[in-house]
Design a protein around this motif. Structure first.
Motif, mmCIF file in Angstrom:
data_model
loop_
_atom_site.group_PDB
_atom_site.id
_atom_site.type_symbol
_atom_site.label_atom_id
_atom_site.label_comp_id
_atom_site.label_asym_id
_atom_site.label_seq_id
_atom_site.Cartn_x
_atom_site.Cartn_y
_atom_site.Cartn_z
ATOM 1 N N ARG A 131 11.945 -81.857 -29.737
ATOM 2 C CA ARG A 131 12.460 -82.897 -28.831
ATOM 3 C C ARG A 131 11.498 -83.130 -27.665
ATOM 4 O O ARG A 131 11.255 -84.276 -27.266
ATOM 5 N N GLU A 132 10.921 -82.046 -27.137
ATOM 6 C CA GLU A 132 9.944 -82.191 -26.055
ATOM 7 C C GLU A 132 8.726 -82.972 -26.537
ATOM 8 O O GLU A 132 8.219 -83.862 -25.846
ATOM 9 N N LEU A 133 8.256 -82.650 -27.735
ATOM 10 C CA LEU A 133 7.131 -83.374 -28.317
ATOM 11 C C LEU A 133 7.450 -84.858 -28.453
ATOM 12 O O LEU A 133 6.644 -85.718 -28.087
ATOM 13 N N MET A 134 8.626 -85.171 -28.979
ATOM 14 C CA MET A 134 8.970 -86.568 -29.203
ATOM 15 C C MET A 134 9.172 -87.336 -27.903
ATOM 16 O O MET A 134 8.909 -88.537 -27.856
ATOM 17 N N GLU A 135 9.594 -86.675 -26.843
ATOM 18 C CA GLU A 135 9.678 -87.348 -25.540
ATOM 19 C C GLU A 135 8.304 -87.868 -25.133
ATOM 20 O O GLU A 135 8.181 -88.934 -24.540
ATOM 21 N N ARG A 136 7.286 -87.111 -25.484
ATOM 22 C CA ARG A 136 5.928 -87.502 -25.141
ATOM 23 C C ARG A 136 5.329 -88.461 -26.171
ATOM 24 O O ARG A 136 4.485 -89.288 -25.844
ATOM 25 N N MET A 137 5.749 -88.337 -27.425
ATOM 26 C CA MET A 137 5.175 -89.141 -28.491
ATOM 27 C C MET A 137 5.813 -90.534 -28.586
ATOM 28 O O MET A 137 5.160 -91.485 -29.028
ATOM 29 N N LEU A 138 7.058 -90.676 -28.193
ATOM 30 C CA LEU A 138 7.739 -91.973 -28.323
ATOM 31 C C LEU A 138 7.018 -93.111 -27.608
ATOM 32 O O LEU A 138 6.914 -94.200 -28.168
#
Length: 127
Positions: free
Chosen positions: A97-104
């Motif tokens: 989820r932390e990764l996707m916050e940055r990747m979105l």
């Protein structure tokens, strides 16, 4: 949060060296299928078949391989239920989820600009 290249070099200088582990992780999360599987799981838990339908064009073998790798990296959690028929669900971990916050934001930018990028490639004779 904007980070400069100078800051990356200062804190993580190895990023540019051949044997740096970041290259392996980047390969896992930034591959076409890795990004799409992570993106599909952003809104919540999905079963195998739901993931396969969500990520059109991915083969069963590639989906299995991608999920295994993302699970091993700690981005995806697999939960298997002892039912008949068997039920398996996949969801993002806290790290995922932390990764996707940055990747979105990157995915949003690509979605908004893909047409212009491809048009430029066609005009330049590369597409």
């Amino acid at each position: 949060m904007t980070v400069s290249l100078a800051e990356i070099r200062r804190t993580s200088g190895e990023v540019f060296t051949e044997g740096c582990p970041t290259r392996v992780v980047l390969d896992h999360i930034m591959s076409k299928w890795g990004v799409l599987v992570l993106l599909a799981l952003t809104d919540g838990t999905l079963r195998w078949g739901e993931l396969r339908r969500e990520v059109e064009g991915i083969s069963e073998k590639m989906l299995a391989s991608t999920l295994r790798q993302l699970e091993a990296d700690g981005f995806v959690e697999r939960t298997s239920y002892p039912e008949v028929p068997p039920r398996v669900e996949y969801e993002l971990t806290d790290r995922g989820r932390e990764l996707m916050e940055r990747m979105l934001p990157l995915v949003e930018w690509v979605a908004a600009n893909a047409g212009d990028v491809l048009k430029a490639d066609l005009i330049a004779g590369r597409g």
